[in-house]
Design a protein around this motif. Structure first.
Motif, PDB file in Angstrom:
ATOM      1  N   HIS A 125      68.962  52.350  43.769  1.00  0.00           N
ATOM      2  CA  HIS A 125      68.646  53.396  42.799  1.00  0.00           C
ATOM      3  C   HIS A 125      67.327  54.090  43.090  1.00  0.00           C
ATOM      4  CE1 HIS A 125      71.523  51.494  39.612  1.00  0.00           C
ATOM      5  NE2 HIS A 125      72.149  52.289  40.468  1.00  0.00           N
ATOM      6  N   LEU A 126      66.540  53.560  44.016  1.00  0.00           N
ATOM      7  CA  LEU A 126      65.356  54.290  44.460  1.00  0.00           C
ATOM      8  C   LEU A 126      65.749  55.542  45.243  1.00  0.00           C
ATOM      9  CD1 LEU A 126      62.513  51.940  45.822  1.00  0.00           C
ATOM     10  CD2 LEU A 126      62.339  53.717  44.075  1.00  0.00           C
ATOM     11  N   VAL A 141      62.446  52.174  38.691  1.00  0.00           N
ATOM     12  CA  VAL A 141      62.449  51.164  39.755  1.00  0.00           C
ATOM     13  C   VAL A 141      61.020  50.913  40.234  1.00  0.00           C
ATOM     14  CG1 VAL A 141      63.347  50.522  42.012  1.00  0.00           C
ATOM     15  CG2 VAL A 141      64.781  51.822  40.434  1.00  0.00           C
ATOM     16  N   MET A 152      64.077  41.873  42.065  1.00  0.00           N
ATOM     17  CA  MET A 152      64.776  43.146  41.932  1.00  0.00           C
ATOM     18  C   MET A 152      66.127  43.026  42.602  1.00  0.00           C
ATOM     19  SD  MET A 152      62.072  46.333  42.370  1.00  0.00           S
ATOM     20  CE  MET A 152      63.161  47.019  43.588  1.00  0.00           C
ATOM     21  N   THR A 153      67.138  43.580  42.003  1.00  0.00           N
ATOM     22  CA  THR A 153      68.484  43.486  42.548  1.00  0.00           C
ATOM     23  C   THR A 153      68.691  44.517  43.647  1.00  0.00           C
ATOM     24  OG1 THR A 153      69.427  45.080  41.000  1.00  0.00           O
ATOM     25  CG2 THR A 153      69.321  42.768  40.277  1.00  0.00           C
ATOM     26  N   GLU A 191      70.946  46.651  43.529  1.00  0.00           N
ATOM     27  CA  GLU A 191      71.203  47.907  42.822  1.00  0.00           C
ATOM     28  C   GLU A 191      69.903  48.638  42.511  1.00  0.00           C
ATOM     29  OE1 GLU A 191      72.653  44.998  42.080  1.00  0.00           O
ATOM     30  OE2 GLU A 191      74.661  45.520  42.808  1.00  0.00           O
ATOM     31  N   ASP A 192      68.861  47.889  42.184  1.00  0.00           N
ATOM     32  CA  ASP A 192      67.557  48.508  41.960  1.00  0.00           C
ATOM     33  C   ASP A 192      67.083  49.248  43.205  1.00  0.00           C
ATOM     34  OD1 ASP A 192      67.144  47.666  39.307  1.00  0.00           O
ATOM     35  OD2 ASP A 192      66.373  45.729  39.959  1.00  0.00           O
ATOM     36  N   LYS A 227      59.053  48.533  38.028  1.00  0.00           N
ATOM     37  CA  LYS A 227      59.247  47.099  38.262  1.00  0.00           C
ATOM     38  C   LYS A 227      58.364  46.593  39.395  1.00  0.00           C
ATOM     39  CE  LYS A 227      64.066  47.025  36.664  1.00  0.00           C
ATOM     40  NZ  LYS A 227      65.468  46.645  36.981  1.00  0.00           N
TER      41      LYS A 227
END
Length: 249
Positions: free
Chosen positions: A184-185, A157, A177-178, A180-181, A160
């Motif tokens: 996920h961090l 992540v 970035m979504t 979800e991204d 990106k």
């Protein structure tokens, strides 16, 4: 903290300059504008010098008060907008709608940004990188979720974000970035330490709810080097006295 001031610092948590009266007050992390002098730069910054509940701190787990802390209600479901080099950090701005719920209050996620090395410490340990997720409620009160990074595998992540980081202060790049991204961090286990604190940048306003996640996620040494190289300086305020505060765990 007045709503307008709080929301300004929620959306521009660390700008390259701060306005005080009719003057532009320059501050930074070294020299005459460094942290030890922030309180002298402007009357608006005096809290940096006289505040009793300042951030960051060194969280001593053996003296923290054991209690059953409620889970933070994370609700991150909107994408990112831009990554901005504001002169003091790289900041990721978020589309409106994401937030957390804690103490029965909804705090909207405004942005998250990074410090290297970490500002907060845990049992004296400094981490190579720390992220601050900055939230504000409808009255302008702030809540910050702090995430520590430890050396390990490359963080996909962060990769990106790093690929879009501007290399000059005042510049921004669109970042796709979504939600979800962003989610996920965060670590799967979101247990945390809690304390009352302040902004870690001028004007160092107090009354900020701090939630420091106990479990770090990984970042590679190359990623930390890249962030530090683009930023050009260490952007961590030294730890502040805990004074009479209680740290909850």
């Amino acid at each position: 903290m007045k709503k307008g001031i709080a929301l300004f610092f929620a959306t521009a948590f660390a700008t390259s300059v701060a306005m005080a009266g009719h003057h532009t007050i320059h501050w930074g992390y070294s020299g005459h504008g460094g942290p030890e002098h922030w309180g002298e730069l402007s009357d608006d910054f005096k809290m940096c010098m006289i505040g009793r509940n300042q951030s960051p701190i060194d969280i001593r787990t053996d003296t923290a008060y054991q209690t059953k802390l409620p889970a933070i209600g994370f609700d991150y479901h909107t994408p990112t907008k831009d990554v901005v080099d504001n002169g003091h950090t790289e900041q990721v701005d978020i589309e409106a709608g994401s937030g957390i719920t804690i103490d029965g209050i909804r705090f909207e996620l405004k942005q998250f940004h990074f410090h290297t090395p970490s500002e907060n410490r845990i049992d004296g340990k400094s981490f190579p990188l720390e992220a601050h997720f900055v939230h504000a409620d409808e009255h302008g009160n702030l809540a910050v979720v702090a995430l520590m990074f430890k050396y390990g595998k490359t963080n996909p992540v962060l990769a990106k974000i790093w690929n879009k980081m501007p290399k000059h202060a005042g510049k921004k790049h669109h970042l796709t970035m979504t939600a979800e991204d962003v989610q996920h961090l965060l670590p799967k286990n979101r247990a945390y330490y809690r304390f009352n604190g302040s902004l870690t940048t001028p004007p160092c306003s107090e009354g900020v709810r701090w939630f420091v996640l106990k479990h770090p996620v990984t970042v590679s040494k190359a990623q930390v080097r890249k962030f530090a190289r683009i930023l050009g300086f260490a952007n961590n305020r030294p730890v502040q006295p805990i004074n009479a505060r209680v740290i909850l765990k």
